[in-house]
Design a protein around this motif. Sequence first.
Motif, PDB file in Angstrom:
ATOM      1  N   GLU A 143      -3.519  -7.297  -7.025  1.00 38.31           N
ATOM      2  CA  GLU A 143      -2.103  -6.917  -6.976  1.00 38.31           C
ATOM      3  C   GLU A 143      -1.404  -7.550  -5.773  1.00 38.31           C
ATOM      4  O   GLU A 143      -0.229  -7.927  -5.861  1.00 38.31           O
ATOM      5  N   LYS A 172     -10.128   1.161  -9.238  1.00 34.34           N
ATOM      6  CA  LYS A 172      -9.503   1.704  -8.023  1.00 34.34           C
ATOM      7  C   LYS A 172     -10.241   2.944  -7.525  1.00 34.34           C
ATOM      8  O   LYS A 172     -10.309   3.206  -6.323  1.00 34.34           O
ATOM      9  N   GLU A 184      -6.558  -3.831  -6.200  1.00 36.56           N
ATOM     10  CA  GLU A 184      -5.539  -3.874  -5.143  1.00 36.56           C
ATOM     11  C   GLU A 184      -5.453  -5.281  -4.551  1.00 36.56           C
ATOM     12  O   GLU A 184      -4.359  -5.752  -4.218  1.00 36.56           O
ATOM     13  N   ARG A 241       0.840  -1.194   0.000  1.00 37.59           N
ATOM     14  CA  ARG A 241       0.000   0.000   0.000  1.00 37.59           C
ATOM     15  C   ARG A 241       0.877   1.247   0.000  1.00 37.59           C
ATOM     16  O   ARG A 241       1.703   1.444   0.881  1.00 37.59           O
TER      17      ARG A 241
END
Length: 267
Positions: A110, A155, A107, A24
């Motif tokens: 990922e 996102k 995310e 992050r």
Amino acid sequence: MHDSQAQVEEVSLDQIRPNPYQPRKHFEAAKLEDLAASISEHGVLQPIILRKTVRGYHIVVGERRFRASQKAGKTHIPAIVKDMTEAEMMELAIIENLQREDLNAVEEAESYRKLMDDLKLTQKEVATRLGKSRPYIANMLRLLNLPPAITGYIKAGKLSGAHGRTLLVLKDEPTMKRTAKQAIREAWSVRYLEKYVSELTSEEKKPSKEEPSPKKPRLIQREERRLKERYGTNVAITTKRNKGQITFEFTSEEEFLRLIEAFNSES
């Protein structure tokens, strides 16, 4: 994560560095300010987890609390120092990231990819460690094949992960981007997008004998296709002598209202 024998220490913020494996990179400013205000009033209620290094400490879990403590003007933070390997630190950081409430589908994907790349794990091994099914991990990873523009929409919360996976069926990037923008503009549900994509791809697969009648001028055929893409429904243009008509097809009240709203917004 903490064992009962773990000892809480007060560690100077100056000796602490962010986890280099933290996936992050962005921390929402408003939420960080709220946490800083809470820390100013009540202190840090849950110790962060640190790993001892040659130059001080690396954060394993708790970077938000660390950053908020800095904002609150604190000099020390309660912490539990753990002895762990680079791989363990890496894995804990990614797992903590996966537990965020505001995590979006891209995310999440990922994070799975980072676990696979950094720890040299297979999809099956990632699934086992996280208590997920292998097909679920594979399905999420497909989102990383989307163009950057579309992963950006996901996102930003403009599209869902399910929208993204549906768009992947289109293959062609320009069509994918154009359809994504239309879906956002007209607030398409995933079900409606699936139907639209299905019709779009089935048209492309039709044999040449099922192509629009050659008796129609090419200009009209082109406009029919353009209007169909713009409004997400079948459109027919017919002409007779000096008159003509444009027909928009709808199969439900929901589709009818969507078309009316689209027409009104352009008037």
